[in-house]
Design an enzyme around this catalytic site. Structure first.
Site, mmCIF file in Angstrom:
data_model
loop_
_atom_site.group_PDB
_atom_site.id
_atom_site.type_symbol
_atom_site.label_atom_id
_atom_site.label_comp_id
_atom_site.label_asym_id
_atom_site.label_seq_id
_atom_site.Cartn_x
_atom_site.Cartn_y
_atom_site.Cartn_z
ATOM 1 N N GLY A 157 0.846 -1.194 0.000
ATOM 2 C CA GLY A 157 0.000 0.000 0.000
ATOM 3 C C GLY A 157 0.879 1.240 0.000
ATOM 4 O O GLY A 157 1.848 1.334 0.769
ATOM 5 N N ALA A 158 0.566 2.173 -0.897
ATOM 6 C CA ALA A 158 1.412 3.371 -1.018
ATOM 7 C C ALA A 158 0.598 4.650 -0.919
ATOM 8 O O ALA A 158 0.853 5.639 -1.591
ATOM 9 C CB ALA A 158 2.186 3.312 -2.338
ATOM 10 N N GLY A 159 -0.439 4.609 -0.062
ATOM 11 C CA GLY A 159 -1.127 5.844 0.312
ATOM 12 C C GLY A 159 -0.272 6.543 1.363
ATOM 13 O O GLY A 159 0.937 6.282 1.485
ATOM 14 N N ALA B 242 -0.189 6.227 4.636
ATOM 15 C CA ALA B 242 0.379 5.350 5.668
ATOM 16 C C ALA B 242 1.588 4.612 5.105
ATOM 17 O O ALA B 242 2.644 4.545 5.744
ATOM 18 C CB ALA B 242 -0.677 4.366 6.165
ATOM 19 N N GLY B 243 1.445 4.050 3.917
ATOM 20 C CA GLY B 243 2.532 3.265 3.323
ATOM 21 C C GLY B 243 3.745 4.121 3.006
ATOM 22 O O GLY B 243 4.891 3.738 3.303
ATOM 23 N N PHE C 225 -13.256 22.177 12.722
ATOM 24 C CA PHE C 225 -13.779 20.909 12.228
ATOM 25 C C PHE C 225 -14.683 20.315 13.298
ATOM 26 O O PHE C 225 -14.641 20.707 14.469
ATOM 27 C CB PHE C 225 -12.614 19.958 11.892
ATOM 28 C CG PHE C 225 -12.536 19.593 10.419
ATOM 29 C CD1 PHE C 225 -12.439 20.575 9.444
ATOM 30 C CD2 PHE C 225 -12.569 18.260 10.010
ATOM 31 C CE1 PHE C 225 -12.371 20.231 8.087
ATOM 32 C CE2 PHE C 225 -12.499 17.903 8.659
ATOM 33 C CZ PHE C 225 -12.405 18.893 7.693
ATOM 34 N N ASP D 224 -8.804 -5.372 1.008
ATOM 35 C CA ASP D 224 -7.813 -6.426 0.724
ATOM 36 C C ASP D 224 -6.949 -6.744 1.950
ATOM 37 O O ASP D 224 -6.743 -7.915 2.288
ATOM 38 C CB ASP D 224 -6.855 -6.006 -0.408
ATOM 39 C CG ASP D 224 -7.568 -5.571 -1.677
ATOM 40 O OD1 ASP D 224 -8.784 -5.319 -1.613
ATOM 41 O OD2 ASP D 224 -6.904 -5.462 -2.709
ATOM 42 N N GLN E 221 -18.384 4.759 9.544
ATOM 43 C CA GLN E 221 -18.741 6.181 9.575
ATOM 44 C C GLN E 221 -19.553 6.595 8.356
ATOM 45 O O GLN E 221 -19.150 6.349 7.218
ATOM 46 C CB GLN E 221 -17.468 7.030 9.617
ATOM 47 C CG GLN E 221 -17.769 8.525 9.583
ATOM 48 C CD GLN E 221 -16.615 9.353 10.112
ATOM 49 O OE1 GLN E 221 -15.690 9.667 9.378
ATOM 50 N NE2 GLN E 221 -16.658 9.677 11.380
ATOM 51 N N GLU F 248 -5.872 3.307 7.370
ATOM 52 C CA GLU F 248 -7.284 2.910 7.494
ATOM 53 C C GLU F 248 -7.462 1.397 7.619
ATOM 54 O O GLU F 248 -8.447 0.923 8.176
ATOM 55 C CB GLU F 248 -8.098 3.468 6.317
ATOM 56 C CG GLU F 248 -9.591 3.443 6.608
ATOM 57 C CD GLU F 248 -10.441 4.265 5.656
ATOM 58 O OE1 GLU F 248 -9.920 5.224 5.043
ATOM 59 O OE2 GLU F 248 -11.640 3.955 5.531
ATOM 60 N N LEU G 262 -5.952 11.441 8.425
ATOM 61 C CA LEU G 262 -4.648 11.728 7.809
ATOM 62 C C LEU G 262 -3.580 11.660 8.891
ATOM 63 O O LEU G 262 -2.495 11.119 8.695
ATOM 64 C CB LEU G 262 -4.658 13.118 7.148
ATOM 65 C CG LEU G 262 -5.557 13.276 5.919
ATOM 66 C CD1 LEU G 262 -5.315 14.629 5.255
ATOM 67 C CD2 LEU G 262 -5.341 12.167 4.910
HETATM 68 C C1 FAD Z 1 -13.107 11.596 -0.324
HETATM 69 C C2 FAD Z 1 -12.361 11.457 0.971
HETATM 70 C C3 FAD Z 1 -11.941 12.592 1.660
HETATM 71 C C4 FAD Z 1 -11.249 12.472 2.862
HETATM 72 N N1 FAD Z 1 -10.838 13.610 3.513
HETATM 73 C C5 FAD Z 1 -10.119 13.481 4.654
HETATM 74 C C6 FAD Z 1 -9.607 14.643 5.309
HETATM 75 O O1 FAD Z 1 -9.758 15.769 4.846
HETATM 76 N N2 FAD Z 1 -8.896 14.460 6.459
HETATM 77 C C7 FAD Z 1 -8.686 13.227 7.007
HETATM 78 O O2 FAD Z 1 -8.036 13.136 8.040
HETATM 79 N N3 FAD Z 1 -9.150 12.116 6.381
HETATM 80 C C8 FAD Z 1 -9.852 12.212 5.227
HETATM 81 N N4 FAD Z 1 -10.299 11.083 4.610
HETATM 82 C C9 FAD Z 1 -9.880 9.766 5.113
HETATM 83 C C10 FAD Z 1 -8.438 9.505 4.704
HETATM 84 O O3 FAD Z 1 -8.170 10.127 3.484
HETATM 85 C C11 FAD Z 1 -8.130 8.021 4.566
HETATM 86 O O4 FAD Z 1 -8.570 7.319 5.689
HETATM 87 C C12 FAD Z 1 -6.622 7.817 4.419
HETATM 88 O O5 FAD Z 1 -6.118 8.634 3.394
HETATM 89 C C13 FAD Z 1 -6.278 6.373 4.148
HETATM 90 O O6 FAD Z 1 -4.912 6.296 3.856
HETATM 91 P P1 FAD Z 1 -4.165 4.916 3.777
HETATM 92 O O7 FAD Z 1 -2.738 5.217 3.529
HETATM 93 O O8 FAD Z 1 -4.526 4.085 4.927
HETATM 94 O O9 FAD Z 1 -4.814 4.192 2.486
HETATM 95 P P2 FAD Z 1 -5.048 4.643 0.976
HETATM 96 O O10 FAD Z 1 -4.668 6.026 0.701
HETATM 97 O O11 FAD Z 1 -6.454 4.220 0.660
HETATM 98 O O12 FAD Z 1 -4.041 3.718 0.189
HETATM 99 C C14 FAD Z 1 -4.189 2.320 0.113
HETATM 100 C C15 FAD Z 1 -3.044 1.764 -0.703
HETATM 101 O O13 FAD Z 1 -3.079 0.351 -0.670
HETATM 102 C C16 FAD Z 1 -2.879 -0.174 -1.950
HETATM 103 N N5 FAD Z 1 -3.501 -1.500 -1.983
HETATM 104 C C17 FAD Z 1 -4.702 -1.892 -1.493
HETATM 105 N N6 FAD Z 1 -4.879 -3.207 -1.696
HETATM 106 C C18 FAD Z 1 -3.769 -3.666 -2.321
HETATM 107 C C19 FAD Z 1 -3.357 -4.935 -2.797
HETATM 108 N N7 FAD Z 1 -4.127 -6.013 -2.693
HETATM 109 N N8 FAD Z 1 -2.140 -5.026 -3.387
HETATM 110 C C20 FAD Z 1 -1.350 -3.943 -3.536
HETATM 111 N N9 FAD Z 1 -1.701 -2.706 -3.096
HETATM 112 C C21 FAD Z 1 -2.891 -2.584 -2.493
HETATM 113 C C22 FAD Z 1 -3.508 0.857 -2.857
HETATM 114 O O14 FAD Z 1 -2.991 0.764 -4.166
HETATM 115 C C23 FAD Z 1 -3.068 2.145 -2.168
HETATM 116 O O15 FAD Z 1 -1.769 2.497 -2.561
HETATM 117 C C24 FAD Z 1 -10.981 11.186 3.397
HETATM 118 C C25 FAD Z 1 -11.384 10.058 2.701
HETATM 119 C C26 FAD Z 1 -12.092 10.186 1.518
HETATM 120 C C27 FAD Z 1 -12.542 8.934 0.833
#
Ligand code: FAD
Length: 564
Positions: free
Chosen positions: A10-12, A14-15, A113, A210, A229, A367, A384
């Site tokens: 995962g490269a959001g 957190a990653g 907020f 996943d 939520q 997440e 975030l």
């Molecule tokens: C529209 C929207 C607006 C938001 N606004 C805010 C805000 O203003 N402030 C706030 O605090 N939060 C906000 N949130 C919540 C927050 O953005 C998310 O909870 C957070 O960004 C999640 O980040 P993450 O790094 O956990 O996952 P993500 O950013 O979802 O990244 C997941 C990663 O996992 C990878 N992945 C998944 N499954 C696999 C697999 N099987 N194999 C390989 N790669 C995989 C994906 O490619 C991706 O790179 C918002 C959410 C949404 C949907």
């Protein structure tokens, strides 16, 4: 076979944050993502990130607001860690190049907020997630000799070593269909959330649970899964998000009778009560016949009360969203919204260093994880923060663990299992229902039966639906029989992950016979601290999910009546 000290799936946010920290600690890192990293769902985050940066604010106040927001289900040790480390992390982002909005005196500006007792949400207009994600991606290029990026690789399962620890994952190169074993000393899950279980949702198409399902498959516990939520302001037309930043800037909520109804539900905070409270208030207005719009199934969000100049400066994305997806100029007229699925507070149980308690070598952050800092209800702009703080801590801990142990030789048998599984899906006869049909039924029924208000009857009905669909998913037909960019076969895997996860969401909601945070049982309208001041967990077994419990950690704050 690629071998690394630390494998990150995962490269959001957190990653990427975990990768930066692990690389800085000297580890060799692989970061793998099923989409290009800057297309992760984090890019959609709009409103901002919380931290008690200002001298007039304090981390204790942020922590208390978070505990109260969680309806006392959040673990207070983890909340303390997150809120204490928040100012340092936000300043770190500023120093590495995130262009946070500044006020007229040149200080970083914060907006109000929901559920917060001070203005502590730092932002870059309404593209905060995009701004942070791109800066982190740039930073990773500095460590290109240490970090291998596997972009558009799909992890199909986690590897369990013979000693019960996690040894990496199996993944498929989406471009070619080639499968590989990724061997690693430490593995960090950063797969994001599970919003696609619901329809509509604000979440991207890639948010398909996943990581939760794959961790659950190798013995990890899923915790607080019933806590889903619903965000108060999603477009009635398609569920798109209108950021909480709109209410933070002063927008009003108006029902079909023209009343600013929040004074009835949250006399002090009004539109800026916590999300569960505002979503319930809106749903109550709609259910009792006071909805707005042609079908009386929405609520008006009136942004015209915010000065136009400020809207164009701080909320410019939602000006576009309003025009493009509702045909509404939000600077001139109210826009029709309603509560919509947005976030999952539950996930893979971890401690404050991201470690998954019963699977050594496995970590989770963002997440996909449940630390649990959000408990029954996440405060806006705390996610975030969660991704960065616990991404960073996981990266540090995973790198330290790796420096102490030899590279495990992960058993390669799993590769054959996954390869055969995919081949079998590809060779399925076209007799079953289509994946999109099954997914659509899952989403729309979850949104009907497991949404803002829940009852025993609806939840039992939903459990039957999920279990039937889980069976149907096993024979779902796919059209693409090829190897190059075969998204169809990956869709079949994602459907399986969503079914497993959905089952635990519904079971958790059935088990929690009280109303706390986002779990609102119409048949058990009160919070019941005597019976339910605890987390529910699920582990997988051959006969289905096994329910367990975990205690909540309290440090300073005793449960009290929650009002806004
Ligand atoms: C529209 C929207 C607006 C938001 N606004 C805010 C805000 O203003 N402030 C706030 O605090 N939060 C906000 N949130 C919540 C927050 O953005 C998310 O909870 C957070 O960004 C999640 O980040 P993450 O790094 O956990 O996952 P993500 O950013 O979802 O990244 C997941 C990663 O996992 C990878 N992945 C998944 N499954 C696999 C697999 N099987 N194999 C390989 N790669 C995989 C994906 O490619 C991706 O790179 C918002 C959410 C949404 C949907």
């Amino acid at each position: 076979m690629p071998s690394h000290d630390v494998l990150i799936i995962g490269a959001g946010l957190a990653g990427q944050r975990a990768a930066l920290e692990a690389a800085q600690a000297g580890a060799s890192v692989a970061i793998l993502s099923k989409v290009h990293p800057v297309r992760s769902h984090s890019v959609a985050a709009a409103g901002g990130i919380n931290a008690a940066v200002k001298v007039t604010d304090s981390w204790e106040s942020h922590a208390y607001d978070t505990v109260k927001g969680s309806d006392f289900l959040g673990d207070q040790d983890a909340i303390e860690v997150m809120c204490r480390e928040a100012p340092g992390e936000v300043l770190h982002l500023e120093h590495i190049g995130v262009t946070f909005h500044r006020d007229e005196t040149g200080q970083m500006d914060a907006r109000a907020f929901g559920g917060a007792s001070a203005k502590r949400t730092f932002y870059v207009a309404d593209i905060t997630g995009q701004a942070i994600l791109h800066v982190l991606y740039e930073q990773l290029t500095k460590y290109s000799d240490q970090i291998d990026k596997y972009e558009e690789w799909f992890s199909t399962s986690l590897i369990l070593n013979e000693d019960g620890s996690c040894g990496g994952c199996i993944a498929r190169d989406i471009r070619t269909g080639q499968m590989e074993v990724f061997n690693a000393k430490s593995t960090i899950l950063a797969n994001g959330g599970a919003g696609q279980i619901f329809k509509p949702t604000t979440n991207a198409l890639i948010c398909t649970a996943d990581g939760m399902a794959q961790a659950y498959d190798i013995g990890a516990e899923l915790m607080d899964m019933e806590m889903i939520q619903y965000h108060p302001t999603c477009l009635v037309s398609n569920g798109f998000l209108i950021t909480e930043g709109a209410r933070g800037e002063g927008a009003h909520l108006i029902n079909g009778n023209g009343e600013r109804f929040m004074s009835k539900y949250a006399p002090n905070k009004l539109e800026l009560a916590s999300r569960d409270v505002v979503s319930r208030a809106e749903q109550t207005e709609i259910n009792e016949g006071r909805g707005a719009g042609p079908n009386k199934d929405g609520i008006y969000l009136d942004i015209t009360v915010v000065p136009k100049k400020r809207v164009h400066e701080a909320l410019r994305e939602i000006v576009n969203i309003g025009k493009d997806f509702s045909g509404v100029d939000i600077t001139k007229e109210p826009i029709l919204i309603r509560p919509g699925q947005h976030y999952i507070m539950g996930g893979v149980r971890t401690n404050v260093d991201g470690q998954v308690p019963n699977v050594p070598g496995l970590y989770a952050a963002g997440e996909v994880a449940c630390v649990s800092v959000h408990g029954g209800n996440r405060l806006g702009a705390n996610s975030l923060l969660d991704t960065l703080i616990f991404g960073k801590r996981s990266g540090a801990h995973a790198a330290a663990r790796a420096s102490d142990i030899p590279m495990p030789q992960a058993p390669t048998s799993r590769l054959e299992v996954d390869r055969k599984k995919l081949e079998k899906i590809i060779s399925r006869e076209r007799t079953g229902r289509r994946i999109s049909e099954i997914k659509d039924e899952l989403g729309t029924t979850m949104n009907k039966n497991c949404a803002v208000y829940r009852t025993e009857e609806n939840l039992q009905e939903q459990l039957e639906i999920v279990r039937r669909l889980k069976e149907e998913a096993k024979t779902a037909a796919i059209d693409d029989k090829g190897t190059i960019f075969n998204q169809d076969v990956l869709g079949a895997l994602e459907l399986e992950y969503m079914m497993k996860t959905a089952e635990t969401i519904v079971l958790g909601a059935i088990e929690r016979k009280e109303s706390r945070g986002a779990q609102s049982r119409a048949d058990f309208p009160d919070r019941d601290d005597e019976k339910f001041l605890k987390h529910f967990t699920f582990t997988e077994s051959d006969s289905g999910p096994v329910l367990g419990e975990a205690p909540i950690t309290f440090t300073k704050w005793e449960p009290e009546v929650r009002s806004y």
